[in-house]
Design an enzyme around this catalytic site. Sequence first.
Site, PDB file in Angstrom:
ATOM      1  N   CYS A 146      39.749   0.174  10.098  1.00 49.05           N
ATOM      2  CA  CYS A 146      39.954  -1.261   9.878  1.00 49.05           C
ATOM      3  C   CYS A 146      40.907  -1.543   8.726  1.00 49.05           C
ATOM      4  CB  CYS A 146      38.618  -1.940   9.627  1.00 49.05           C
ATOM      5  SG  CYS A 146      37.444  -1.652  10.971  1.00 49.05           S
ATOM      6  N   HIS A 294      39.220  -8.726   6.169  1.00 51.90           N
ATOM      7  CA  HIS A 294      38.938  -8.063   7.444  1.00 51.90           C
ATOM      8  C   HIS A 294      37.684  -8.691   8.049  1.00 51.90           C
ATOM      9  CE1 HIS A 294      37.836  -5.260  10.446  1.00 51.90           C
ATOM     10  NE2 HIS A 294      36.889  -4.680   9.737  1.00 51.90           N
ATOM     11  N   ASN A 324      35.126  -8.001  15.690  1.00 52.71           N
ATOM     12  CA  ASN A 324      35.813  -7.081  14.773  1.00 52.71           C
ATOM     13  C   ASN A 324      36.861  -6.293  15.556  1.00 52.71           C
ATOM     14  OD1 ASN A 324      36.605  -4.993  13.107  1.00 52.71           O
ATOM     15  ND2 ASN A 324      34.532  -4.458  12.437  1.00 52.71           N
TER      16      ASN A 324
HETATM   17  N1  COA Z   1      20.805  -7.039  19.310  1.00 50.92           N
HETATM   18  C1  COA Z   1      19.516  -7.119  18.943  1.00 50.92           C
HETATM   19  N2  COA Z   1      18.935  -6.282  18.085  1.00 50.92           N
HETATM   20  C2  COA Z   1      19.708  -5.314  17.558  1.00 50.92           C
HETATM   21  C3  COA Z   1      21.048  -5.165  17.901  1.00 50.92           C
HETATM   22  C4  COA Z   1      21.596  -6.061  18.821  1.00 50.92           C
HETATM   23  N3  COA Z   1      22.885  -6.008  19.201  1.00 50.92           N
HETATM   24  N4  COA Z   1      21.549  -4.114  17.214  1.00 50.92           N
HETATM   25  C5  COA Z   1      20.551  -3.637  16.467  1.00 50.92           C
HETATM   26  N5  COA Z   1      19.432  -4.345  16.686  1.00 50.92           N
HETATM   27  C6  COA Z   1      18.112  -4.186  16.109  1.00 50.92           C
HETATM   28  C7  COA Z   1      17.938  -2.865  15.400  1.00 50.92           C
HETATM   29  O1  COA Z   1      17.605  -1.872  16.333  1.00 50.92           O
HETATM   30  C8  COA Z   1      16.812  -3.168  14.447  1.00 50.92           C
HETATM   31  O2  COA Z   1      15.614  -3.073  15.140  1.00 50.92           O
HETATM   32  P1  COA Z   1      14.309  -2.436  14.437  1.00 50.92           P
HETATM   33  O3  COA Z   1      14.057  -3.309  13.252  1.00 50.92           O
HETATM   34  O4  COA Z   1      13.285  -2.538  15.511  1.00 50.92           O
HETATM   35  O5  COA Z   1      14.716  -1.052  14.067  1.00 50.92           O
HETATM   36  C9  COA Z   1      16.989  -4.647  14.119  1.00 50.92           C
HETATM   37  O6  COA Z   1      17.895  -5.161  15.103  1.00 50.92           O
HETATM   38  C10 COA Z   1      17.569  -4.926  12.756  1.00 50.92           C
HETATM   39  O7  COA Z   1      18.594  -3.995  12.557  1.00 50.92           O
HETATM   40  P2  COA Z   1      19.377  -3.954  11.189  1.00 50.92           P
HETATM   41  O8  COA Z   1      20.320  -2.798  11.241  1.00 50.92           O
HETATM   42  O9  COA Z   1      18.462  -4.087  10.039  1.00 50.92           O
HETATM   43  O10 COA Z   1      20.153  -5.307  11.266  1.00 50.92           O
HETATM   44  P3  COA Z   1      21.178  -5.836  10.222  1.00 50.92           P
HETATM   45  O11 COA Z   1      20.719  -7.123   9.677  1.00 50.92           O
HETATM   46  O12 COA Z   1      21.586  -4.794   9.253  1.00 50.92           O
HETATM   47  O13 COA Z   1      22.434  -6.136  11.151  1.00 50.92           O
HETATM   48  C11 COA Z   1      24.496  -5.129  11.726  1.00 50.92           C
HETATM   49  C12 COA Z   1      23.000  -5.087  11.896  1.00 50.92           C
HETATM   50  C13 COA Z   1      25.110  -3.968  12.493  1.00 50.92           C
HETATM   51  C14 COA Z   1      25.013  -6.449  12.281  1.00 50.92           C
HETATM   52  C15 COA Z   1      24.826  -5.056  10.212  1.00 50.92           C
HETATM   53  O14 COA Z   1      24.159  -3.961   9.645  1.00 50.92           O
HETATM   54  C16 COA Z   1      26.288  -4.928   9.945  1.00 50.92           C
HETATM   55  O15 COA Z   1      27.064  -5.842  10.213  1.00 50.92           O
HETATM   56  N6  COA Z   1      26.708  -3.833   9.342  1.00 50.92           N
HETATM   57  C17 COA Z   1      28.096  -3.606   9.042  1.00 50.92           C
HETATM   58  C18 COA Z   1      28.791  -3.217  10.296  1.00 50.92           C
HETATM   59  C19 COA Z   1      30.273  -3.256  10.142  1.00 50.92           C
HETATM   60  O16 COA Z   1      30.802  -4.141   9.540  1.00 50.92           O
HETATM   61  N7  COA Z   1      30.913  -2.263  10.702  1.00 50.92           N
HETATM   62  C20 COA Z   1      32.304  -2.184  10.740  1.00 50.92           C
HETATM   63  C21 COA Z   1      32.897  -1.950   9.422  1.00 50.92           C
HETATM   64  S1  COA Z   1      34.592  -2.030   9.578  1.00 50.92           S
END
Ligand code: COA
Length: 367
Positions: A146, A294, A324
């Site tokens: 990214c 980003h 993204n």
């Molecule tokens: N829909 C529904 N539930 C989902 C899901 C989806 N698409 N993806 C994951 N979950 C679930 C998980 O399995 C987890 O379940 P559990 O509690 O039973 O284990 C629950 O949702 C919460 O997951 P968590 O990882 O705590 O959520 P979060 O608030 O951290 O949000 C992201 C998840 C991925 C959105 C967040 O961590 C994020 O944006 N991270 C950065 C990612 C990023 O920017 N990547 C690219 C960088 S360039």
Amino acid sequence: MPTRSRITGTGMAVPDCIVDNHLLSRCMSTSDEWIVQRTGISERRVSPDTYRMLLRLAAAPDKTAYMRDVKDRGFDGNIDSSLTVSDLAVEASRMALEHAGLTAEALDCIVESSTLPDFAYPATGCVTQGKLGLTSTPVFNLAQGCAGFVYGLSLADQFIRGGMYKRVLVIGAELLSSAFDYTDAGRDMAVLFADGAGAAVLEAHEATGAEPRGLISHHLHSDGSAIDALTGEICGSSTFPPVSKKKIDDGRTRPRMNGRAVFVHAVRRVREVVQECLDANGLPADDIDLFIFHQANLRIVESMAQSFKISEPRMHNNIQRYGNTAAASVPICLHEAVMGGRMKEGDLVMLVAFGTGFSWGATLIRW
Ligand code: COA
């Protein structure tokens, strides 16, 4: 008079196919509410192949069996993509060149960054260059995730300041959607990432006045100790052979992410690099007229807005519409900001990116 680089043209390209959160929630256990609350994304653009596959997946009674079948036989028994990342790169580049009033032949150099290339080799920049009809223009290929466009700008700027080149095209292009698993197994990443490309033409000009226009400074970093947090082995040499049925069956051709770890690193590193850029230029955050972050997650951007007291009109965000798009996200935002008249001559614009690697960076521009 010192030579500076100025952005004289920008462009973007996204596929026509729009996937909203409701279509995704018919493929995997997710919901519009979950995606909007956690990421800010409402819809994204994907390649026609991904779109047609998602429609079939949504209708399939056994989603896991359907995805396995696609991996075993290709989509409808066909493994050739109808749209590749270089196609998007070419479209964005042509637009940037047109805005700059140049033909591709006028370019001295191309710097391209893509996460998932057309081929393992040659790199996407070379494929793009060929499709632009060029046969000897040098191409630099980056794989900075990214942060690729911000890294690319720094390279192009050094070429121009040093006098080696006068006109450089910088491209960030991605076609990531084809690699995700759109069932529950891949839902954490599949809802975030999408396809698109952005490009900018940089041209040399003689800096005049106390506050000359152009690219001012670049602040780049990487941390290779955290590769497991965001990885796509896909067809890499980390496995022998690079692709095998076992690799597919073990799910190792699918990108992997530790969302929470990436989130924490992103917030910390983005905040640090914004501060570094401000300090290096002796500026308070209030002096920046427009921030382009980003578009990884709206919550990360909101956290920056809170830390640096950035009001809504001083940012340009589009993650709601595009998700993204990795290396393409900053140049797509930049192009939209230009077309929307968000900057006026002399404005200070900061571009900031963070991604796999981890690699991150910021660029300050006087528009
Ligand atoms: N829909 C529904 N539930 C989902 C899901 C989806 N698409 N993806 C994951 N979950 C679930 C998980 O399995 C987890 O379940 P559990 O509690 O039973 O284990 C629950 O949702 C919460 O997951 P968590 O990882 O705590 O959520 P979060 O608030 O951290 O949000 C992201 C998840 C991925 C959105 C967040 O961590 C994020 O944006 N991270 C950065 C990612 C990023 O920017 N990547 C690219 C960088 S360039």
